[in-house]
Design a protein around this motif. Structure first.
Motif, mmCIF file in Angstrom:
data_model
loop_
_atom_site.group_PDB
_atom_site.id
_atom_site.type_symbol
_atom_site.label_atom_id
_atom_site.label_comp_id
_atom_site.label_asym_id
_atom_site.label_seq_id
_atom_site.Cartn_x
_atom_site.Cartn_y
_atom_site.Cartn_z
ATOM 1 N N MET A 1 0.841 -1.199 0.000
ATOM 2 C CA MET A 1 0.000 0.000 0.000
ATOM 3 C C MET A 1 0.879 1.253 0.000
ATOM 4 O O MET A 1 0.561 2.242 -0.673
ATOM 5 C CB MET A 1 -0.918 -0.008 1.226
ATOM 6 C CG MET A 1 -1.878 1.157 1.263
ATOM 7 S SD MET A 1 -3.010 1.206 -0.135
ATOM 8 C CE MET A 1 -4.040 -0.179 0.208
ATOM 9 N N ASN A 2 1.989 1.212 0.719
ATOM 10 C CA ASN A 2 2.901 2.351 0.732
ATOM 11 C C ASN A 2 3.467 2.615 -0.663
ATOM 12 O O ASN A 2 3.638 3.772 -1.062
ATOM 13 C CB ASN A 2 4.057 2.105 1.704
ATOM 14 C CG ASN A 2 3.609 2.055 3.147
ATOM 15 O OD1 ASN A 2 2.427 2.085 3.449
ATOM 16 N ND2 ASN A 2 4.558 1.972 4.054
ATOM 17 N N LYS B 1 2.033 1.950 -3.564
ATOM 18 C CA LYS B 1 0.977 2.539 -4.399
ATOM 19 C C LYS B 1 0.815 4.022 -4.108
ATOM 20 O O LYS B 1 0.709 4.849 -5.024
ATOM 21 C CB LYS B 1 -0.342 1.798 -4.172
ATOM 22 C CG LYS B 1 -0.336 0.383 -4.691
ATOM 23 C CD LYS B 1 -1.598 -0.345 -4.327
ATOM 24 C CE LYS B 1 -1.476 -1.810 -4.718
ATOM 25 N NZ LYS B 1 -2.613 -2.592 -4.235
ATOM 26 N N TRP B 2 0.809 4.389 -2.824
ATOM 27 C CA TRP B 2 0.683 5.793 -2.461
ATOM 28 C C TRP B 2 1.913 6.590 -2.868
ATOM 29 O O TRP B 2 1.808 7.761 -3.233
ATOM 30 C CB TRP B 2 0.430 5.943 -0.962
ATOM 31 C CG TRP B 2 -1.009 5.767 -0.612
ATOM 32 C CD1 TRP B 2 -1.596 4.674 -0.071
ATOM 33 C CD2 TRP B 2 -2.049 6.725 -0.807
ATOM 34 N NE1 TRP B 2 -2.934 4.884 0.088
ATOM 35 C CE2 TRP B 2 -3.243 6.140 -0.352
ATOM 36 C CE3 TRP B 2 -2.085 8.015 -1.315
ATOM 37 C CZ2 TRP B 2 -4.459 6.809 -0.397
ATOM 38 C CZ3 TRP B 2 -3.305 8.686 -1.354
ATOM 39 C CH2 TRP B 2 -4.466 8.076 -0.907
ATOM 40 N N LEU B 3 3.086 5.962 -2.831
ATOM 41 C CA LEU B 3 4.303 6.653 -3.254
ATOM 42 C C LEU B 3 4.253 6.948 -4.755
ATOM 43 O O LEU B 3 4.600 8.055 -5.191
ATOM 44 C CB LEU B 3 5.543 5.814 -2.927
ATOM 45 C CG LEU B 3 6.886 6.425 -3.307
ATOM 46 C CD1 LEU B 3 7.138 7.707 -2.521
ATOM 47 C CD2 LEU B 3 8.004 5.440 -3.074
ATOM 48 N N CYS C 1 1.525 7.264 -6.647
ATOM 49 C CA CYS C 1 0.517 8.312 -6.838
ATOM 50 C C CYS C 1 1.045 9.672 -6.388
ATOM 51 O O CYS C 1 0.820 10.690 -7.048
ATOM 52 C CB CYS C 1 -0.763 7.979 -6.065
ATOM 53 S SG CYS C 1 -1.656 6.585 -6.726
ATOM 54 N N GLY C 2 1.749 9.688 -5.283
ATOM 55 C CA GLY C 2 2.309 10.937 -4.775
ATOM 56 C C GLY C 2 3.360 11.519 -5.692
ATOM 57 O O GLY C 2 3.434 12.743 -5.881
ATOM 58 N N CYS D 1 3.070 15.116 -7.645
ATOM 59 C CA CYS D 1 3.922 15.960 -6.814
ATOM 60 C C CYS D 1 4.018 17.389 -7.346
ATOM 61 O O CYS D 1 3.994 18.346 -6.571
ATOM 62 C CB CYS D 1 5.314 15.340 -6.714
ATOM 63 S SG CYS D 1 6.406 16.176 -5.570
ATOM 64 N N SER E 1 1.283 15.769 -1.929
ATOM 65 C CA SER E 1 0.767 14.438 -2.236
ATOM 66 C C SER E 1 1.651 13.331 -1.665
ATOM 67 O O SER E 1 1.268 12.167 -1.700
ATOM 68 C CB SER E 1 0.628 14.264 -3.746
ATOM 69 O OG SER E 1 1.895 14.431 -4.368
ATOM 70 N N PRO F 1 0.617 11.289 2.482
ATOM 71 C CA PRO F 1 0.031 9.985 2.839
ATOM 72 C C PRO F 1 1.061 8.869 2.959
ATOM 73 O O PRO F 1 0.996 8.056 3.881
ATOM 74 C CB PRO F 1 -0.952 9.711 1.698
ATOM 75 C CG PRO F 1 -1.302 11.033 1.170
ATOM 76 C CD PRO F 1 -0.073 11.872 1.322
ATOM 77 N N VAL F 2 2.044 8.832 2.045
ATOM 78 C CA VAL F 2 3.045 7.770 2.134
ATOM 79 C C VAL F 2 3.965 7.983 3.330
ATOM 80 O O VAL F 2 4.415 7.014 3.947
ATOM 81 C CB VAL F 2 3.829 7.640 0.807
ATOM 82 C CG1 VAL F 2 4.805 8.770 0.607
ATOM 83 C CG2 VAL F 2 4.578 6.325 0.767
ATOM 84 N N LEU G 1 1.909 6.651 6.236
ATOM 85 C CA LEU G 1 1.810 5.192 6.193
ATOM 86 C C LEU G 1 3.131 4.532 6.578
ATOM 87 O O LEU G 1 3.141 3.492 7.242
ATOM 88 C CB LEU G 1 1.366 4.726 4.810
ATOM 89 C CG LEU G 1 -0.112 4.937 4.478
ATOM 90 C CD1 LEU G 1 -0.377 4.608 3.023
ATOM 91 C CD2 LEU G 1 -0.983 4.102 5.392
#
Length: 167
Positions: free
Chosen positions: A83-84, A86-88, A90-91, A95, A102, A105-106, A109
Motif C-alpha cells: 500500500m505504501n 501505491k501511495w508513493l 501516486c504521490g 507531486c 501528495s 500519505p506515504v 503510512l
C-alpha cells in the motif's frame, strides 16, 4: 599440598563485571545489527529482513525463535508496504501539481508501518527476549556505502546487574 581431585564451582555471574573503587564496570558485547535484505526500500525501511541466524547469538537464543521473530516482522512489512508503494507512486505523479503535499500519505503510512514493527518487537521483548538478556529495537543507522539512513533491527545485550551479598 594441593588437592588435585577436588572440584571447585566457578561463579559465572561475575564474568563480565569488574570492580574498582566502589564503581561497577560491566562489559557487554557489541549489539547485533540485522540489515534489510529486500529489493524495495521506502524512506529507509526495507521490505524484508534476512532470516539467517547470526553467530553472535548462538549461546543466547535458539535459531528457531530468532527466525520466528524475523518472520513476524517480515509479515508486518509484507502486509503494509504494498500500500505504501501505491501511495508513493501516486504521490510522485501528482507531486508537481500539489507542491509535494501528495507525498504526505506515504510518509504517514511509513510512520505507521514503523510503529507496527516497533509494537511487534516490544511484544517479543516482553514475551521472551528480556528474559534471555536481549533487547530488540528498530533503529536508524547510516548505510555503509552512502550517507543515506536506513532502518535496521538492533539486538542489544542487557548487562547483568550484580547482586551484592553482605559478608
Amino acid at each position: 599440598m594441593a588437592d588435585f581431585d577436588a572440584i571447585y564451582e566457578e561463579d559465572d555471574d561475575d564474568t563480565n563485571v569488574y570492580y574498582s573503587d566502589d564503581q561497577i564496570i560491566s562489559t557487554v558485547p557489541d549489539p547485533v545489527i540485522v540489515r534489510g535484505s529486500g529489493n524495495i526500500t521506502i524512506f529507509g525501511l526495507s521490505n524484508k529482513f534476512e532470516t539467517g541466524f547470526p553467530q553472535e547469538l548462538s549461546a543466547k537464543v535458539a535459531p528457531e525463535e530468532y527466525r520466528a521473530t524475523v518472520e513476524r516482522i517480515n509479515s508486518v512489512l509484507r502486509k503494509t508496504l504494498p500500500m505504501n508503494i501505491k501511495w508513493l507512486l501516486c504521490g510522485c505523479l501528482c507531486c508537481c501539481c500539489t507542491l509535494g503535499c501528495s507525498l504526505w500519505p506515504v510518509i504517514c503510512l511509513t510512520k505507521r508501518t514503523r510503529h507496527m514493527v516497533t509494537k511487534s518487537l516490544d511484544w517479543e521483548n516482553s514475551r521472551l527476549y528480556h528474559k534471555l538478556g536481549l533487547h530488540w529495537a528498530l533503529c536508524r543507522e547510516r548505510c555503509d556505502t552512502s550517507n543515506m539512513m536506513e532502518h535496521v533491527l538492533k539486538i542489544e545485550f542487557i548487562p547483568k546487574v550484580p547482586i551484592f551479598k553482605p559478608d
